[in-house]
Each structure stands twice: as structure tokens, then as C-alpha cells.
Scaffold this motif. Structure first.
Motif, PDB file in Angstrom:
ATOM      1  N   LEU A 109       4.302   5.693  -5.390  1.00  0.00           N
ATOM      2  CA  LEU A 109       4.346   5.716  -6.853  1.00  0.00           C
ATOM      3  C   LEU A 109       3.282   6.643  -7.427  1.00  0.00           C
ATOM      4  O   LEU A 109       3.487   7.251  -8.475  1.00  0.00           O
ATOM      5  N   GLY A 110       2.142   6.739  -6.753  1.00  0.00           N
ATOM      6  CA  GLY A 110       1.047   7.565  -7.248  1.00  0.00           C
ATOM      7  C   GLY A 110       1.002   8.949  -6.629  1.00  0.00           C
ATOM      8  O   GLY A 110       0.055   9.700  -6.860  1.00  0.00           O
ATOM      9  N   ALA A 111       2.020   9.310  -5.852  1.00  0.00           N
ATOM     10  CA  ALA A 111       1.996  10.581  -5.133  1.00  0.00           C
ATOM     11  C   ALA A 111       2.094  11.770  -6.085  1.00  0.00           C
ATOM     12  O   ALA A 111       2.893  11.768  -7.012  1.00  0.00           O
ATOM     13  N   ALA A 135      -8.284  -2.662  -2.604  1.00  0.00           N
ATOM     14  CA  ALA A 135      -8.285  -1.688  -1.513  1.00  0.00           C
ATOM     15  C   ALA A 135      -7.411  -0.493  -1.892  1.00  0.00           C
ATOM     16  O   ALA A 135      -7.792   0.666  -1.671  1.00  0.00           O
ATOM     17  N   GLY A 136      -6.250  -0.761  -2.483  1.00  0.00           N
ATOM     18  CA  GLY A 136      -5.372   0.325  -2.920  1.00  0.00           C
ATOM     19  C   GLY A 136      -6.015   1.187  -3.987  1.00  0.00           C
ATOM     20  O   GLY A 136      -5.901   2.417  -3.983  1.00  0.00           O
ATOM     21  N   ARG A 155       1.687  13.708   4.133  1.00  0.00           N
ATOM     22  CA  ARG A 155       0.779  12.561   3.993  1.00  0.00           C
ATOM     23  C   ARG A 155       1.544  11.330   3.502  1.00  0.00           C
ATOM     24  O   ARG A 155       1.372  10.241   4.006  1.00  0.00           O
ATOM     25  N   VAL A 156       2.406  11.524   2.516  1.00  0.00           N
ATOM     26  CA  VAL A 156       3.185  10.394   1.980  1.00  0.00           C
ATOM     27  C   VAL A 156       4.135   9.860   3.035  1.00  0.00           C
ATOM     28  O   VAL A 156       4.223   8.652   3.253  1.00  0.00           O
ATOM     29  N   VAL A 194       0.840  -1.200   0.000  1.00  0.00           N
ATOM     30  CA  VAL A 194       0.000   0.000   0.000  1.00  0.00           C
ATOM     31  C   VAL A 194       0.878   1.254   0.000  1.00  0.00           C
ATOM     32  O   VAL A 194       0.645   2.195  -0.766  1.00  0.00           O
ATOM     33  N   GLN A 195       1.911   1.273   0.834  1.00  0.00           N
ATOM     34  CA  GLN A 195       2.798   2.433   0.901  1.00  0.00           C
ATOM     35  C   GLN A 195       3.529   2.637  -0.412  1.00  0.00           C
ATOM     36  O   GLN A 195       3.666   3.756  -0.885  1.00  0.00           O
TER      37      GLN A 195
END
Length: 182
Positions: free
Chosen positions: A84-86, A119-120, A96-97, A78-79
Motif C-alpha cells: 500500500l505504501g510502495a 514495527a511497520g 523489493r516489493v 507487513v507485506q
């Protein structure tokens, strides 16, 4: 390492020919930009501090239960997806990241029938939405069924990662609207 190019290396510290933490600088020198999770019986504070200094993403003491390892691997997935999507527009996005990767209790394992990947996906969709999102809107954005979207959104509400508000219309039940809490 050259052949597989893994995203994550599970590293013991007690290796036959060298101390495990000495492997990490060798990986970096060889150009491997992988994450490292220590799985070891090494309980010395110096080993833990050294692992942190080398940037390990987690440290699991042997012996351990499979569920503990599984939870940590799911948290890592999840992290990694979050990183990767930040999209960084400001300090709040950076905070937040980084907070997502902070050491802390391993989140509970997802309920039976729920997948880490879905969920991700639902979490990313909820996080990237300005304002609130209904289960129907989430389903349309993610491609999962409305029932599945609602189940994941309710799960995030239950574990404190989403807030729910009700929107009342002229007829029928109020619509449940979800907002990501981070």
C-alpha cells in the motif's frame, strides 16, 4: 463478502459444496479484490499448484500451531502495508516489493511488548529515508518515543533488516545510525 469487504479471506479447500479453489474465481467475478490465504488439510501437489495459480498469498497446512498462523498473519500485514505504501521509481523498487511477498520461512514473532503496527511504521520510515537515521530522528518522524524507536531499530538490526554505523562527534558516545537493508 458484500457486507464486510475483507482484505484477507482464510479459505479451506475442503468445503461441503465445492472445492475451495473454485471460490476464488467467483470472488473475482463478483468484484471482490481481497487476498486469499489457504488453510487446509489438502496436501496434494495439484492443490498447492492450483492455489499458487489463483494468487493465494499463503498456504498453511492443518493441523498447525496458533503461533504459526499468527506469524503468517503478521507477515501478511507487513507485506500489505509495504504494498500500500510502495513508491515505484524503478526496477529495484518493484523487486523489493515482490521479494517481500516471496514464499519463505515465516519471520520470527516480534519480541514481547512490540507491536506489528509500530514495527511497520518504523520500518517504513527507515526504508523511505535517504541515507541513515538515528533513533532520535526516527522518533521525530514517527511520533514514538526515542527509546521505542531505538528498540525497534535495534530489532531490525538483530534480524538483518537494518545496518548500523557509528557517527563520532566531539564529545560523548558515538551516535548509532541505521540504514534499511530490505
Amino acid at each position: 463478502m458484500e457486507e464486510l469487504r475483507p482484505d484477507l479471506v482464510l479459505l479451506d479447500l475442503y468445503l461441503p459444496d465445492l472445492f475451495g479453489l473454485d471460490v476464488i474465481p467467483r470472488l473475482r467475478t463478483a468484484g471482490h479484490d481481497c487476498d486469499v490465504m489457504v488453510i487446509s488439510a489438502a496436501r496434494e501437489a495439484d492443490a498447492v499448484r492450483g492455489a499458487v495459480r489463483h494468487g493465494v498469498v499463503d498456504y498453511l497446512l492443518k493441523p498447525f500451531d496458533f503461533e504459526d498462523l499468527r506469524g503468517r498473519l503478521e507477515r501478511y500485514a507487513v507485506q500489505r502495508g509495504r504494498l500500500l505504501g510502495a513508491v515505484v521509481r524503478g526496477q529495484a523498487d518493484v523487486d523489493r516489493v515482490l521479494a517481500g511477498g516471496a514464499a519463505g520461512p515465516v519471520p520470527p514473532v516480534l519480541p514481547k511488548g512490540m507491536s506489528t503496527e509500530t514495527a511497520g511504521l518504523v520500518e517504513r520510515t527507515l526504508r523511505e529515508t535517504d541515507g541513515t537515521l538515528s533513533a532520535t530522528e526516527c522518533a521525530g518522524l514517527t511520533g514514538v518515543s526515542r527509546v521505542s524507536a531505538r528498540r525497534y531499530l535495534e530489532y531490525f538490526h538483530t534480524v538483518g533488516r537494518a545496518d548500523v554505523s557509528l557517527r563520532y562527534g566531539a564529545t560523548g558516545r558515538p551516535e548509532r545510525r541505521y540504514r534499511f537493508l530490505g
